[in-house]
Design an enzyme around this catalytic site. Structure first.
Site, PDB file in Angstrom:
ATOM      1  N   ASP A   1       0.813  -1.221   0.000  1.00 23.79           N
ATOM      2  CA  ASP A   1       0.000   0.000   0.000  1.00 23.79           C
ATOM      3  C   ASP A   1       0.846   1.270   0.000  1.00 23.79           C
ATOM      4  O   ASP A   1       0.360   2.347   0.328  1.00 23.79           O
ATOM      5  CB  ASP A   1      -0.947   0.017   1.214  1.00 23.79           C
ATOM      6  CG  ASP A   1      -0.198  -0.048   2.540  1.00 23.79           C
ATOM      7  OD1 ASP A   1       1.055  -0.044   2.540  1.00 23.79           O
ATOM      8  OD2 ASP A   1      -0.860  -0.094   3.592  1.00 23.79           O
TER       9      ASP A   1
ATOM     10  N   CYS B   1      10.522   3.429 -14.336  1.00 23.43           N
ATOM     11  CA  CYS B   1      10.498   4.048 -15.660  1.00 23.43           C
ATOM     12  C   CYS B   1       9.218   4.822 -15.917  1.00 23.43           C
ATOM     13  O   CYS B   1       9.222   5.824 -16.632  1.00 23.43           O
ATOM     14  CB  CYS B   1      10.690   2.999 -16.744  1.00 23.43           C
ATOM     15  SG  CYS B   1      12.361   2.309 -16.813  1.00 23.43           S
TER      16      CYS B   1
ATOM     17  N   CYS C   1      -5.495   4.775   1.028  1.00 23.75           N
ATOM     18  CA  CYS C   1      -6.780   4.242   1.480  1.00 23.75           C
ATOM     19  C   CYS C   1      -7.160   4.796   2.847  1.00 23.75           C
ATOM     20  O   CYS C   1      -8.342   4.914   3.174  1.00 23.75           O
ATOM     21  CB  CYS C   1      -6.717   2.717   1.549  1.00 23.75           C
ATOM     22  SG  CYS C   1      -6.465   1.925  -0.045  1.00 23.75           S
TER      23      CYS C   1
END
Length: 337
Positions: A125, A169, A181
């Site tokens: 997360d 990248c 969240c």
């Protein structure tokens, strides 16, 4: 094999040969929260032979809205997420080798977690851990399925060393603007879709269906009905990971043992060695408002209003504050320098 996986084997791109490849495969899921629980469910039900998963956290009530393997009993027992997940998954498919590891994924632990794995699935997360996985996977030559979900938005890609660019990248900065969240929320359906995108790319890779692999980053917003695909294209010239082979996230000189878990009112502290939970229960009980424990962690309610959560591997959560200085003060007061 025919009975359990019959419908999956009727799907021609997998078939019996593909099913045997799945049984011979090993995957590692890092993070057993919302994405990780869906990923593990898919991998175990699909018959991947060895599923290893790691997470540092334990089950809380706020997890139940979207973290599909957990229930209220797991909250009451205070089980670490991987322990609760293993209990559920072992009842789903007893033929799969499950390896549940309670740990913080750091530069010091990541190599051992990836050892012997064919594929890594991102259930994390935060971008700091994702960059760590990205760099470790590209150094080892292990494909990495990236997934992210917040609010009603999701994104996913499979990154294959030697074939695609790496995460750095196309997402060069870890700055997410504070959107997690825990700060702007998330709806469960977006989690299911992101993890399903990751899972199907994992199955393609494991059965050898390279021609069907998606060579793009998918992003979508379920609430606003938006969908976009960006071709991965060529690697960024001078990328410190996949081009220069410097792997900056694996630089141990830049690691901090104190981590503020964004939006959680929790600071993680890491000491110098393992913690004997029974010994610390005896030490802290006289000064605590309440002490509860199980085989995996010790929770200590402090008179100052915060909570300490001690883990055997030496980690301590200071809950109830985002202030690192405050957390260090409480840690020093109760655990020591």
């Amino acid at each position: 094999m025919q009975g359990r996986y019959s419908r999956q084997m009727l799907f021609a791109p997998i078939g019996e040969a593909g099913q045997r490849k799945l049984e011979d495969s090993a995957v590692c899921i890092i993070g057993m929260g919302a994405l990780g629980t869906v990923l593990a469910n898919h991998m175990v039900r699909a018959g991947v032979g060895h599923v290893r998963f790691a997470d540092r956290d334990y089950v809380e009530q706020s997890n139940l809205q979207r973290q599909m393997l957990y229930d209220e009993e797991d909250v009451r027992q205070g089980y670490p997420k991987v322990v609760a997940a293993e209990k559920k998954l072992s009842k789903i498919n007893s033929d799969v080798r499950l390896e549940a590891i309670v740990t913080d994924v750091t530069v010091h632990t990541v190599d051992a977690l990836l050892e012997g794995m064919d594929l890594v699935l991102d259930g994390t997360d935060n971008f700091q851990t994702r960059y760590l996985l990205n760099d470790a996977c590209f150094r080892k030559g292990i494909p990495f399925t990236y997934g992210g979900a917040v609010s009603s938005r999701g994104m996913s890609a499979i990154l294959v060393p030697g074939s695609t660019p790496c995460l750095r990248c196309f997402i060069p900065s870890a700055d997410s603007g504070g959107q997690t969240c825990d700060t702007i929320g998330v709806i469960a359906p977006v989690v299911d879709i992101v993890a399903s995108y990751q899972a199907v790319e994992a199955l393609k890779f494991l059965v050898g269906a390279s021609d069907s692999r998606r060579n793009s980053l998918v992003t979508f917003d379920l609430w606003q009905n938006r969908y976009f695909e960006m071709k991965l294209g060529e690697a960024t010239p001078g990328c410190p990971c996949c081009q220069l082979k410097q792997y900056p996230a694996l630089d141990t000189t830049e690691q901090d043992s104190t981590i503020s878990l964004c939006g959680r009112s929790t600071v993680q502290m890491t000491g110098s060695g393992p913690l004997d939970l029974e010994l610390w229960r005896e030490r802290l009980a006289p000064a605590a408002v309440e002490v509860t424990a199980n085989a995996y962690l010790l929770r200590v309610e402090l008179p100052e209003g915060e909570r300490l959560v001690l883990f055997p591997d030496g980690r301590v959560f200071v809950q109830g504050t985002d202030d690192v200085v405050r957390a260090k003060t409480l840690y020093a007061r109760y655990i020591g320098a």
